[in-house]
Design a protein around this motif. Structure first.
Motif, PDB file in Angstrom:
ATOM      1  N   GLY A 144       0.783  -1.233   0.000  1.00 43.81           N
ATOM      2  CA  GLY A 144       0.000   0.000   0.000  1.00 43.81           C
ATOM      3  C   GLY A 144       0.810   1.275   0.000  1.00 43.81           C
ATOM      4  N   TYR A 145       2.074   1.194  -0.409  1.00 45.70           N
ATOM      5  CA  TYR A 145       2.929   2.386  -0.441  1.00 45.70           C
ATOM      6  C   TYR A 145       3.079   2.920  -1.854  1.00 45.70           C
ATOM      7  CZ  TYR A 145       4.326   1.575   4.401  1.00 45.70           C
ATOM      8  OH  TYR A 145       4.320   1.417   5.768  1.00 45.70           O
ATOM      9  N   VAL A 146       3.246   4.213  -1.938  1.00 48.50           N
ATOM     10  CA  VAL A 146       3.521   4.896  -3.200  1.00 48.50           C
ATOM     11  C   VAL A 146       4.953   5.409  -3.129  1.00 48.50           C
ATOM     12  CG1 VAL A 146       2.901   6.802  -4.718  1.00 48.50           C
ATOM     13  CG2 VAL A 146       1.114   5.580  -3.444  1.00 48.50           C
ATOM     14  N   LEU A 147       5.761   5.115  -4.173  1.00 46.58           N
ATOM     15  CA  LEU A 147       7.163   5.539  -4.183  1.00 46.58           C
ATOM     16  C   LEU A 147       7.374   6.739  -5.087  1.00 46.58           C
ATOM     17  CD1 LEU A 147       7.467   2.578  -3.060  1.00 46.58           C
ATOM     18  CD2 LEU A 147       9.718   2.586  -4.162  1.00 46.58           C
ATOM     19  N   THR A 148       8.215   7.656  -4.619  1.00 43.85           N
ATOM     20  CA  THR A 148       8.632   8.763  -5.478  1.00 43.85           C
ATOM     21  C   THR A 148       9.675   8.244  -6.465  1.00 43.85           C
ATOM     22  OG1 THR A 148      10.472   9.410  -4.029  1.00 43.85           O
ATOM     23  CG2 THR A 148       8.321  10.423  -3.603  1.00 43.85           C
ATOM     24  N   SER A 149       9.868   8.962  -7.531  1.00 39.71           N
ATOM     25  CA  SER A 149      10.979   8.652  -8.432  1.00 39.71           C
ATOM     26  C   SER A 149      12.283   9.031  -7.742  1.00 39.71           C
ATOM     27  CB  SER A 149      10.839   9.444  -9.740  1.00 39.71           C
ATOM     28  OG  SER A 149       9.660   9.065 -10.422  1.00 39.71           O
ATOM     29  N   PRO A 150      13.364   8.316  -8.030  1.00 38.82           N
ATOM     30  CA  PRO A 150      14.651   8.673  -7.417  1.00 38.82           C
ATOM     31  C   PRO A 150      15.050  10.105  -7.772  1.00 38.82           C
ATOM     32  CG  PRO A 150      14.770   6.523  -8.478  1.00 38.82           C
ATOM     33  CD  PRO A 150      13.474   7.141  -8.906  1.00 38.82           C
ATOM     34  N   VAL A 151      15.516  10.838  -6.782  1.00 42.61           N
ATOM     35  CA  VAL A 151      15.988  12.214  -6.983  1.00 42.61           C
ATOM     36  C   VAL A 151      17.408  12.309  -6.446  1.00 42.61           C
ATOM     37  CG1 VAL A 151      15.650  14.644  -6.407  1.00 42.61           C
ATOM     38  CG2 VAL A 151      13.665  13.169  -6.779  1.00 42.61           C
ATOM     39  N   VAL A 152      18.304  12.871  -7.234  1.00 38.76           N
ATOM     40  CA  VAL A 152      19.683  13.060  -6.783  1.00 38.76           C
ATOM     41  C   VAL A 152      19.829  14.487  -6.269  1.00 38.76           C
ATOM     42  CG1 VAL A 152      22.114  13.099  -7.438  1.00 38.76           C
ATOM     43  CG2 VAL A 152      20.598  11.336  -8.372  1.00 38.76           C
ATOM     44  N   VAL A 153      20.274  14.604  -5.031  1.00 40.05           N
ATOM     45  CA  VAL A 153      20.502  15.917  -4.429  1.00 40.05           C
ATOM     46  C   VAL A 153      21.967  16.055  -4.067  1.00 40.05           C
ATOM     47  CG1 VAL A 153      18.150  15.958  -3.495  1.00 40.05           C
ATOM     48  CG2 VAL A 153      20.056  15.186  -2.040  1.00 40.05           C
ATOM     49  N   ASP A 154      22.405  17.293  -3.950  1.00 44.34           N
ATOM     50  CA  ASP A 154      23.758  17.570  -3.466  1.00 44.34           C
ATOM     51  C   ASP A 154      23.632  18.030  -2.024  1.00 44.34           C
ATOM     52  OD1 ASP A 154      26.343  18.444  -2.914  1.00 44.34           O
ATOM     53  OD2 ASP A 154      26.586  19.480  -4.834  1.00 44.34           O
ATOM     54  N   ALA A 155      24.329  17.342  -1.124  1.00 47.40           N
ATOM     55  CA  ALA A 155      24.260  17.705   0.291  1.00 47.40           C
ATOM     56  C   ALA A 155      24.653  19.153   0.525  1.00 47.40           C
ATOM     57  CB  ALA A 155      25.155  16.780   1.116  1.00 47.40           C
ATOM     58  N   ALA A 156      25.488  19.715  -0.371  1.00 45.67           N
ATOM     59  CA  ALA A 156      25.903  21.112  -0.231  1.00 45.67           C
ATOM     60  C   ALA A 156      24.709  22.062  -0.294  1.00 45.67           C
ATOM     61  CB  ALA A 156      26.912  21.469  -1.317  1.00 45.67           C
ATOM     62  N   ASP A 157      23.612  21.631  -0.919  1.00 42.87           N
ATOM     63  CA  ASP A 157      22.398  22.457  -0.985  1.00 42.87           C
ATOM     64  C   ASP A 157      21.619  22.453   0.331  1.00 42.87           C
ATOM     65  OD1 ASP A 157      22.694  23.341  -3.597  1.00 42.87           O
ATOM     66  OD2 ASP A 157      21.610  21.638  -4.452  1.00 42.87           O
ATOM     67  N   TYR A 158      22.035  21.591   1.241  1.00 45.10           N
ATOM     68  CA  TYR A 158      21.289  21.452   2.494  1.00 45.10           C
ATOM     69  C   TYR A 158      22.192  21.652   3.714  1.00 45.10           C
ATOM     70  CZ  TYR A 158      17.554  19.978  -0.508  1.00 45.10           C
ATOM     71  OH  TYR A 158      16.572  19.963  -1.484  1.00 45.10           O
ATOM     72  N   GLU A 159      22.979  22.716   3.629  1.00 40.54           N
ATOM     73  CA  GLU A 159      23.767  23.190   4.775  1.00 40.54           C
ATOM     74  C   GLU A 159      24.930  22.259   5.138  1.00 40.54           C
ATOM     75  OE1 GLU A 159      22.501  25.650   8.835  1.00 40.54           O
ATOM     76  OE2 GLU A 159      21.299  23.940   8.178  1.00 40.54           O
ATOM     77  N   VAL A 160      25.430  21.525   4.157  1.00 38.68           N
ATOM     78  CA  VAL A 160      26.585  20.659   4.369  1.00 38.68           C
ATOM     79  C   VAL A 160      27.759  21.248   3.586  1.00 38.68           C
ATOM     80  CG1 VAL A 160      27.548  18.340   4.080  1.00 38.68           C
ATOM     81  CG2 VAL A 160      25.120  18.629   4.644  1.00 38.68           C
ATOM     82  N   PRO A 161      28.893  21.530   4.227  1.00 35.59           N
ATOM     83  CA  PRO A 161      30.030  22.151   3.529  1.00 35.59           C
ATOM     84  C   PRO A 161      30.833  21.137   2.721  1.00 35.59           C
ATOM     85  CG  PRO A 161      30.581  21.806   5.824  1.00 35.59           C
ATOM     86  CD  PRO A 161      29.141  21.375   5.672  1.00 35.59           C
ATOM     87  N   GLN A 162      30.155  20.430   1.865  1.00 33.51           N
ATOM     88  CA  GLN A 162      30.766  19.301   1.154  1.00 33.51           C
ATOM     89  C   GLN A 162      29.945  18.955  -0.082  1.00 33.51           C
ATOM     90  OE1 GLN A 162      31.227  14.489   2.073  1.00 33.51           O
ATOM     91  NE2 GLN A 162      30.721  15.867   3.738  1.00 33.51           N
ATOM     92  N   ARG A 163      30.634  18.701  -1.204  1.00 32.68           N
ATOM     93  CA  ARG A 163      29.966  18.144  -2.380  1.00 32.68           C
ATOM     94  C   ARG A 163      29.658  16.688  -2.076  1.00 32.68           C
ATOM     95  NH1 ARG A 163      33.965  20.711  -4.918  1.00 32.68           N
ATOM     96  NH2 ARG A 163      35.163  18.777  -5.075  1.00 32.68           N
ATOM     97  N   ARG A 164      28.414  16.300  -2.147  1.00 31.87           N
ATOM     98  CA  ARG A 164      28.075  14.904  -1.858  1.00 31.87           C
ATOM     99  C   ARG A 164      26.742  14.591  -2.533  1.00 31.87           C
ATOM    100  NH1 ARG A 164      30.622  11.920   2.233  1.00 31.87           N
ATOM    101  NH2 ARG A 164      29.623   9.913   2.712  1.00 31.87           N
ATOM    102  N   ALA A 165      26.808  13.916  -3.662  1.00 29.54           N
ATOM    103  CA  ALA A 165      25.594  13.575  -4.406  1.00 29.54           C
ATOM    104  C   ALA A 165      24.941  12.352  -3.774  1.00 29.54           C
ATOM    105  CB  ALA A 165      25.931  13.292  -5.867  1.00 29.54           C
TER     106      ALA A 165
END
Length: 349
Positions: A144-165
């Motif tokens: 009974g779950y609905v899944l989102t499509s995979p999304v690649v984010v960069d941790a640097a966009d979320y207050e992390v001082p590091q490139r990390r996909a």
């Protein structure tokens, strides 16, 4: 938020506790964590003593045992950060890796725990494994779950001082609001930098540091120190080395006309940029761009932990190599903290 009514989470493949720390900072109560690594277990309980820790193989961990901890309450969030090595582009092994299927254990836990949301975090390569992705989606949809499509984010966009996909996938029960990825907190041009993160730390002594056991400089060889002295501060690379100091393995490749390999080896971080992706070799200048921006040394374990956004007070157990492994494998705390708000019930964000 009234902590007596804080949303509840369970952390599978918890490692040393980066996800749990981020969830707690976002307002969750983490009631259980699972990991089979005994060193991670020691680190985890140093920092999260009130969480029930199952130090065993995920395949041998009872979902019913965790359900009992809920005491009849609903589980808001199940976090699944399965080992990423089988999906990593850095993994050149052609041998079968049984860890590739560990992520599918989430189906068994979802069947018993019935979480409102399931949050998957892994390397981008996960989305390219069609067998695993199809099995995961099919198994959860039957529940009974609905899944989102995979999304690649960069941790640097979320207050992390590091490139990390990172690859993010969320499964949600049909009755709850669908997951919407929060917008970047630190978009390009406004990112947290290496300078903001580690510049104020005191000088790191060579060897033991009684004030902070993680903030010490490795004892580099005389040849390594000579190389570092030739590499310019604030982002210099091994391309600046004189011929006499070029590593034999690199010289052999270049003489053969091969393109540059491992260009970040012996490279320095830049003060006013994010760091490169930290790996389990994050304090070894021969493993990547892990030299301090201006000191002739690799970054320390404490600096690495701060670049992964662990609090300055976070404690680690193990040898220096074991600590580097835990830090490099961790999910950045701030990435979890800034994404977890999307799972909070309305009015609690």
């Amino acid at each position: 938020m009234d902590k007596s009514f804080a949303p509840i989470a369970v952390d599978l493949f918890c490692g040393c506790g980066g996800v749990t720390e981020g969830l707690k900072q976002a307002g969750f109560t983490v009631i259980a964590a699972v990991d089979n690594n005994s060193i991670c277990y020691k680190t985890y309980i140093l920092n999260h003593p009130n969480v029930t820790f199952f130090n065993k193989d995920i395949r041998k961990t009872s979902a019913q045992s965790i359900k009992k901890l809920l005491c009849g309450q609903k589980l808001d969030l199940l976090v699944v950060c399965a080992p990423c090595q089988p999906f990593s582009r850095l993994n050149k092994s052609v041998k079968p890796d049984e860890r590739v299927y560990l992520i599918l254990q989430s189906i068994r836990f979802a069947r018993v725990l019935r979480p409102q949301y399931i949050f998957f975090e892994n390397v981008p390569g996960l989305s390219k494994n069609n067998i695993v992705m199809d099995t995961l989606k099919g198994g959860l949809e039957k529940l009974g779950y609905v899944l989102t499509s995979p999304v690649v984010v960069d941790a640097a966009d979320y207050e992390v001082p590091q490139r990390r996909a990172r690859c993010i996938i969320v499964a949600s029960q049909k009755k709850v609001d669908p997951f919407i990825l929060p917008p970047p907190v630190t978009p390009n041009g406004n990112r947290k930098t290496v300078r903001q993160t580690i510049a104020d730390l005191p000088e790191a002594p060579i060897g033991e540091n009684f004030e902070d056991p993680l903030h010490f400089s490795r004892k580099h060889s005389s040849k390594a120190l000579e190389r570092l002295r030739h590499i310019s501060h604030d982002g210099g690379s091994r391309n600046e080395l004189p011929a006499s100091l070029v590593l034999a393995c690199h010289k052999k490749l270049e003489d053969a006309g091969e393109p540059k390999h491992y260009c970040d080896v012996y490279g320095r971080m830049r003060w006013d940029s994010v760091s490169p992706t930290l790996t389990t070799g994050c304090t070894d200048i021969t493993k990547g761009r892990y030299a301090h921006p201006c000191k002739d040394r690799a970054i320390t374990l404490r600096e690495a932990a701060l670049l992964q956004t662990f609090p300055l007070t976070y404690k680690f157990s193990g040898t220096p190599g074991e600590v580097a492994m835990q830090i490099g494998n961790a999910v950045p705390v701030n990435l979890v903290k800034n994404l977890a708000g999307a799972f909070l019930p309305k009015g609690e964000k």
